[in-house]
Design a protein around this motif. Sequence first.
Motif, PDB file in Angstrom:
ATOM      1  N   PHE A  94      38.627  51.184  34.267  1.00 24.24           N
ATOM      2  CA  PHE A  94      39.565  51.913  33.422  1.00 24.24           C
ATOM      3  C   PHE A  94      40.957  51.794  34.039  1.00 24.24           C
ATOM      4  O   PHE A  94      41.180  52.230  35.174  1.00 24.24           O
ATOM      5  CB  PHE A  94      39.114  53.372  33.342  1.00 24.24           C
ATOM      6  N   ILE A  95      41.873  51.186  33.291  1.00 26.73           N
ATOM      7  CA  ILE A  95      43.212  50.918  33.817  1.00 26.73           C
ATOM      8  C   ILE A  95      44.238  51.841  33.156  1.00 26.73           C
ATOM      9  O   ILE A  95      44.348  51.882  31.930  1.00 26.73           O
ATOM     10  CB  ILE A  95      43.621  49.446  33.568  1.00 26.73           C
ATOM     11  N   GLN A  96      44.980  52.578  33.976  1.00 28.18           N
ATOM     12  CA  GLN A  96      46.017  53.467  33.475  1.00 28.18           C
ATOM     13  C   GLN A  96      47.372  52.944  33.966  1.00 28.18           C
ATOM     14  O   GLN A  96      47.549  52.716  35.160  1.00 28.18           O
ATOM     15  CB  GLN A  96      45.796  54.884  33.988  1.00 28.18           C
ATOM     16  N   VAL A  97      48.304  52.764  33.023  1.00 27.66           N
ATOM     17  CA  VAL A  97      49.614  52.219  33.362  1.00 27.66           C
ATOM     18  C   VAL A  97      50.692  53.251  33.051  1.00 27.66           C
ATOM     19  O   VAL A  97      50.729  53.795  31.948  1.00 27.66           O
ATOM     20  CB  VAL A  97      49.929  50.956  32.512  1.00 27.66           C
ATOM     21  N   GLY A 145      59.435  55.192  42.269  1.00 26.06           N
ATOM     22  CA  GLY A 145      60.189  54.225  43.076  1.00 26.06           C
ATOM     23  C   GLY A 145      59.447  52.926  43.287  1.00 26.06           C
ATOM     24  O   GLY A 145      59.956  52.011  43.946  1.00 26.06           O
ATOM     25  N   PHE A 146      58.232  52.848  42.749  1.00 23.20           N
ATOM     26  CA  PHE A 146      57.395  51.662  42.970  1.00 23.20           C
ATOM     27  C   PHE A 146      56.889  51.108  41.649  1.00 23.20           C
ATOM     28  O   PHE A 146      55.716  50.779  41.494  1.00 23.20           O
ATOM     29  CB  PHE A 146      56.227  52.015  43.899  1.00 23.20           C
ATOM     30  N   ALA A 147      57.791  51.036  40.676  1.00 24.20           N
ATOM     31  CA  ALA A 147      57.417  50.566  39.337  1.00 24.20           C
ATOM     32  C   ALA A 147      56.930  49.111  39.413  1.00 24.20           C
ATOM     33  O   ALA A 147      57.501  48.324  40.160  1.00 24.20           O
ATOM     34  CB  ALA A 147      58.616  50.666  38.403  1.00 24.20           C
ATOM     35  N   THR A 148      55.935  48.787  38.688  1.00 25.31           N
ATOM     36  CA  THR A 148      55.159  49.689  37.833  1.00 25.31           C
ATOM     37  C   THR A 148      53.846  50.053  38.525  1.00 25.31           C
ATOM     38  O   THR A 148      53.122  49.150  38.902  1.00 25.31           O
ATOM     39  CB  THR A 148      54.842  48.999  36.487  1.00 25.31           C
ATOM     40  N   PRO A 149      53.565  51.338  38.680  1.00 23.37           N
ATOM     41  CA  PRO A 149      52.271  51.681  39.259  1.00 23.37           C
ATOM     42  C   PRO A 149      51.161  51.689  38.211  1.00 23.37           C
ATOM     43  O   PRO A 149      51.396  52.081  37.069  1.00 23.37           O
ATOM     44  CB  PRO A 149      52.502  53.087  39.805  1.00 23.37           C
ATOM     45  N   ILE A 150      49.960  51.256  38.629  1.00 22.65           N
ATOM     46  CA  ILE A 150      48.793  51.347  37.751  1.00 22.65           C
ATOM     47  C   ILE A 150      47.629  51.944  38.544  1.00 22.65           C
ATOM     48  O   ILE A 150      47.617  51.868  39.782  1.00 22.65           O
ATOM     49  CB  ILE A 150      48.378  49.980  37.136  1.00 22.65           C
ATOM     50  N   LEU A 151      46.705  52.518  37.827  1.00 25.65           N
ATOM     51  CA  LEU A 151      45.465  53.011  38.426  1.00 25.65           C
ATOM     52  C   LEU A 151      44.335  52.176  37.834  1.00 25.65           C
ATOM     53  O   LEU A 151      44.166  52.140  36.614  1.00 25.65           O
ATOM     54  CB  LEU A 151      45.233  54.463  38.044  1.00 25.65           C
ATOM     55  N   VAL A 152      43.584  51.500  38.692  1.00 31.22           N
ATOM     56  CA  VAL A 152      42.376  50.820  38.235  1.00 31.22           C
ATOM     57  C   VAL A 152      41.212  51.597  38.838  1.00 31.22           C
ATOM     58  O   VAL A 152      41.025  51.590  40.056  1.00 31.22           O
ATOM     59  CB  VAL A 152      42.326  49.347  38.682  1.00 31.22           C
ATOM     60  N   ASP A 153      40.491  52.296  37.979  1.00 29.97           N
ATOM     61  CA  ASP A 153      39.477  53.258  38.454  1.00 29.97           C
ATOM     62  C   ASP A 153      40.178  54.205  39.435  1.00 29.97           C
ATOM     63  O   ASP A 153      41.108  54.885  39.044  1.00 29.97           O
ATOM     64  CB  ASP A 153      38.284  52.526  39.077  1.00 29.97           C
ATOM     65  N   ASP A 154      39.759  54.209  40.704  1.00 30.88           N
ATOM     66  CA  ASP A 154      40.395  55.102  41.682  1.00 30.88           C
ATOM     67  C   ASP A 154      41.445  54.392  42.527  1.00 30.88           C
ATOM     68  O   ASP A 154      41.985  54.978  43.461  1.00 30.88           O
ATOM     69  CB  ASP A 154      39.333  55.681  42.631  1.00 30.88           C
ATOM     70  N   ASP A 155      41.701  53.120  42.255  1.00 33.33           N
ATOM     71  CA  ASP A 155      42.638  52.351  43.089  1.00 33.33           C
ATOM     72  C   ASP A 155      44.062  52.471  42.549  1.00 33.33           C
ATOM     73  O   ASP A 155      44.338  52.077  41.409  1.00 33.33           O
ATOM     74  CB  ASP A 155      42.247  50.867  43.122  1.00 33.33           C
ATOM     75  N   VAL A 165      49.283  40.433  37.578  1.00 35.71           N
ATOM     76  CA  VAL A 165      48.143  40.966  36.822  1.00 35.71           C
ATOM     77  C   VAL A 165      46.864  40.137  36.973  1.00 35.71           C
ATOM     78  O   VAL A 165      45.802  40.686  37.289  1.00 35.71           O
ATOM     79  CB  VAL A 165      48.526  41.159  35.332  1.00 35.71           C
ATOM     80  N   PRO A 166      46.900  38.806  36.789  1.00 34.80           N
ATOM     81  CA  PRO A 166      45.638  38.047  36.904  1.00 34.80           C
ATOM     82  C   PRO A 166      44.970  38.224  38.272  1.00 34.80           C
ATOM     83  O   PRO A 166      43.745  38.394  38.346  1.00 34.80           O
ATOM     84  CB  PRO A 166      46.074  36.596  36.671  1.00 34.80           C
ATOM     85  N   GLY A 167      45.761  38.209  39.330  1.00 38.23           N
ATOM     86  CA  GLY A 167      45.202  38.372  40.676  1.00 38.23           C
ATOM     87  C   GLY A 167      44.564  39.737  40.870  1.00 38.23           C
ATOM     88  O   GLY A 167      43.511  39.858  41.505  1.00 38.23           O
ATOM     89  N   ILE A 168      45.199  40.760  40.306  1.00 33.29           N
ATOM     90  CA  ILE A 168      44.642  42.115  40.426  1.00 33.29           C
ATOM     91  C   ILE A 168      43.303  42.196  39.685  1.00 33.29           C
ATOM     92  O   ILE A 168      42.319  42.710  40.206  1.00 33.29           O
ATOM     93  CB  ILE A 168      45.641  43.158  39.858  1.00 33.29           C
ATOM     94  N   LEU A 169      43.275  41.647  38.472  1.00 32.42           N
ATOM     95  CA  LEU A 169      42.042  41.755  37.660  1.00 32.42           C
ATOM     96  C   LEU A 169      40.865  41.034  38.289  1.00 32.42           C
ATOM     97  O   LEU A 169      39.712  41.448  38.128  1.00 32.42           O
ATOM     98  CB  LEU A 169      42.299  41.200  36.254  1.00 32.42           C
ATOM     99  N   GLN A 170      41.165  39.962  39.044  1.00 36.22           N
ATOM    100  CA  GLN A 170      40.092  39.207  39.692  1.00 36.22           C
ATOM    101  C   GLN A 170      39.258  40.064  40.639  1.00 36.22           C
ATOM    102  O   GLN A 170      38.109  39.753  40.931  1.00 36.22           O
ATOM    103  CB  GLN A 170      40.693  38.066  40.512  1.00 36.22           C
ATOM    104  N   ARG A 171      39.862  41.136  41.148  1.00 37.88           N
ATOM    105  CA  ARG A 171      39.128  41.982  42.110  1.00 37.88           C
ATOM    106  C   ARG A 171      38.066  42.846  41.431  1.00 37.88           C
ATOM    107  O   ARG A 171      37.269  43.486  42.105  1.00 37.88           O
ATOM    108  CB  ARG A 171      40.123  42.944  42.801  1.00 37.88           C
ATOM    109  N   TYR A 172      38.089  42.886  40.103  1.00 37.29           N
ATOM    110  CA  TYR A 172      37.177  43.805  39.397  1.00 37.29           C
ATOM    111  C   TYR A 172      36.194  43.028  38.519  1.00 37.29           C
ATOM    112  O   TYR A 172      36.585  42.451  37.525  1.00 37.29           O
ATOM    113  CB  TYR A 172      37.994  44.787  38.569  1.00 37.29           C
ATOM    114  N   ALA A 173      34.958  43.033  38.939  1.00 39.93           N
ATOM    115  CA  ALA A 173      33.932  42.242  38.231  1.00 39.93           C
ATOM    116  C   ALA A 173      33.511  42.923  36.932  1.00 39.93           C
ATOM    117  O   ALA A 173      33.587  44.125  36.790  1.00 39.93           O
ATOM    118  CB  ALA A 173      32.716  42.082  39.116  1.00 39.93           C
TER     119      ALA A 173
END
Length: 173
Positions: A94-97, A145-155, A165-173
């Motif tokens: 679950f990704i929150q932006v 101060g760190f735009a753009t922050p996102i939450l992926v699950d608890d991360d 974005v593509p590199g971040i998504l690769q971490r989540y199977a």
Amino acid sequence: MSTHGGHGAGTAIAPHEPVFVGPTRARLEQLFSKYPTKQACLLPALWMVQEARGWVSEQAIGEVAEALGLTPAYVKGVVTFYTMYHTHPVGRHFIQVCTTSPCNICGAEDVVSALLEATGCGDLGATSPDGRFTVIEVECLGACGFATPILVDDDFIENVTPEKVPGILQRYA
Ligand code: FES
């Protein structure tokens, strides 16, 4: 307490089957003993539902209300107030932006577009065809101060750009 992790675990169970049976009922009873009133257990009880099912259905709202001695309308009000509770099935991750003004000025909308495209979700709130992701926009995540922050699950991930974005998504199977 686990929050958004492990969504897929219980989603195969039909939503109308009771959540608070067997070990889950025992956990709820244990929770009751730690709080001054049953009603005070509302948020953790809802987490238990979400952990078990991946989301909080109307039936689950009714079950929580009955177990805690609250009205379904009250429980629903709480569920819909917090973006952390899902009122429909969501992807495994679950990704929150944050798209509030300070982040928007720094390109949050481009991050949202990149996420929707790279995940295949297409629309906010929709789940990707492979069941991996759901993306939503949220208000200030407290890291302006760190735009753009996102939450992926608890991360919590700061300084996200469309390129990352593509590199971040690769971490989540
Ligand atoms: S406005 Fe985006 S984190 Fe505060």
